[in-house]
Design an enzyme around this catalytic site. Structure first.
Site, mmCIF file in Angstrom:
data_model
loop_
_atom_site.group_PDB
_atom_site.id
_atom_site.type_symbol
_atom_site.label_atom_id
_atom_site.label_comp_id
_atom_site.label_asym_id
_atom_site.label_seq_id
_atom_site.Cartn_x
_atom_site.Cartn_y
_atom_site.Cartn_z
ATOM 1 N N GLU A 1 0.957 -1.143 0.063
ATOM 2 C CA GLU A 1 -0.097 -0.038 -0.062
ATOM 3 C C GLU A 1 0.775 1.308 0.174
ATOM 4 O O GLU A 1 0.301 2.318 -0.381
ATOM 5 C CB GLU A 1 -0.847 0.144 1.215
ATOM 6 C CG GLU A 1 -1.757 -1.095 1.196
ATOM 7 C CD GLU A 1 -2.866 -0.911 -0.061
ATOM 8 O OE1 GLU A 1 -3.110 -0.025 -0.487
ATOM 9 O OE2 GLU A 1 -3.265 -2.304 -0.312
ATOM 10 N N HIS B 1 1.564 2.445 -3.543
ATOM 11 C CA HIS B 1 0.372 3.054 -4.036
ATOM 12 C C HIS B 1 0.367 4.440 -3.441
ATOM 13 O O HIS B 1 0.245 5.389 -4.116
ATOM 14 C CB HIS B 1 -0.692 2.415 -3.664
ATOM 15 C CG HIS B 1 -1.092 1.074 -4.153
ATOM 16 N ND1 HIS B 1 -0.971 0.956 -5.563
ATOM 17 C CD2 HIS B 1 -1.401 -0.061 -3.965
ATOM 18 C CE1 HIS B 1 -1.083 -0.559 -6.037
ATOM 19 N NE2 HIS B 1 -1.647 -1.003 -5.048
#
Length: 355
Positions: free
Chosen positions: A25, A28
């Protein structure tokens, strides 16, 4: 004491599994920020919020369950007229944001692999240095100085590939190519010596030795690249084996099975030394993070690869798929993914119960 050690290792396993997902994550998040996409929330952990603060339009949160995290972007799931909306960015920027998670996992795998390799005293190669008495490989025509290049069509780039290919090979009929004095030599198809395991299966017995390689800064970096790529290729080969039926659901492991594997690896390492336990855990983490990175980029609904497929379609046709219909596809894929996770979890629990 006997109860506390496995329990502590299980907790460490959960935390490490969560860290790998969190790092995904993070990829991202960093690419979203770099591409000018507004991130509404970046969370470490899942579940109820324990603590957090806001900075530059982003809420940073610490949540109760240490099983990963998430990066919630503006306009990712719905239409938004905001300047920093994900859906409002050029398709190439959105593609970079989507693939960043998987790429970060592979980069993490490389970094951990370098740490593991740097602790070794010597590297094994794929060049034969000598044969054991009665070696099947020698009888097939191999010679000292040969470099193994291919086994059953699988390219051998490192000793990790060599071990993997021999583990999958049919011991009764193995095909092999070697490099000898700069040219390829086909050894044909031949049987290898085997030993019988407790479950009755046959495992190849290695009846040859390979030349060592000195550990240097350059060799560590080079081997870090080749070994990380080797693990990525193993993931693809395993997925292909599931499609062809070579592997089944019983060969899959979810978070429970992964935690068990980490615990077993750490326990085995502790029998030698604390440092070996750490190296064993790091090796499992390399496999875990590379697996997550590769699998997440598969063109399947609910995964980053599925989103990537829609973005590539948009880039080619110059027309985006209506967000409503894309949402339906991902929702259906998510339900199927949850179903698969439940099945894998039951298999993991069954393995724990039956040993």
């Amino acid at each position: 004491m006997h109860i506390l050690v496995p329990a502590a290792l299980a907790v460490i396993a959960v935390l490490l599994f969560g860290f790998v997902i969190f790092f995904h994550e993070l990829g991202h998040f960093l690419l979203a920020k770099a591409m000018g996409v507004k991130v509404n929330e970046f969370s470490l952990g899942m579940g109820p919020k324990l603590w957090g603060f806001a900075r530059k339009d982003t809420q940073y949160s610490l949540r109760l369950l240490p099983i990963g995290g998430y990066c919630a972007m503006e306009g990712e799931e719905e239409d938004s007229g905001s300047q920093g909306s994900f859906s409002g960015k050029p398709v190439w920027k959105r593609i970079l944001v989507v693939v960043a998670g998987g790429l970060f996992n592979v980069v993490l795998g490389f970094g951990l692999m370098v740490i593991v390799l740097s602790q070794q005293e010597v590297f094994a190669t794929t060049t034969i240095s000598q044969f054991a008495e009665g070696s099947a490989l020698e009888q097939a025509g191999a010679q000292v100085g040969d470099t193994i290049k291919e086994i059953d069509g699988y390219a051998i780039l490192s000793e990790r590939d060599l071990t993997f290919a021999l583990a999958l090979a049919d011991p009764k009929a193995v095909s092999m190519e070697v490099e000898r004095q700069g040219r390829r030599v086909d050894l044909g198809t031949f049987p290898l010596h085997t030993q019988t395991l407790e479950d009755g299966s046959q495992m190849v017995t290695l009846d040859f030795y390979v030349q060592p390689e000195e550990v240097t800064v350059l060799s560590v970096l080079r081997r870090g690249v080749t070994d990380t790529l080797s693990m990525a290729r193993m993931v693809w080969e395993t997925l292909a084996g599931m499609v062809t039926g070579r592997f089944g659901l019983n060969d899959l492991a979810g978070p429970i099975g992964t935690a068990q594997a980490i615990t077993q690896a750490a326990s085995a390492g502790l029998s030698q030394s604390f440092g070996q336990a750490v190296l064993n855990i790091l090796t499992i983490m390399v496999m875990l993070t590379v697996n997550l990175g590769i699998v997440n980029l598969l063109p399947l609904p609910a995964l980053d690869g599925g989103r990537l497929l829609f973005l590539v379609w948009e880039g080619i046709t110059r027309r985006p798929v209506p967000q409503k219909y894309e949402g339906y596809v991902h929702a259906a894929g998510f339900v199927l993914l949850l179903g698969l996770m439940v099945v894998v979890a039951f298999n993991d629990i069954a393995r724990l119960v039956t040993g």
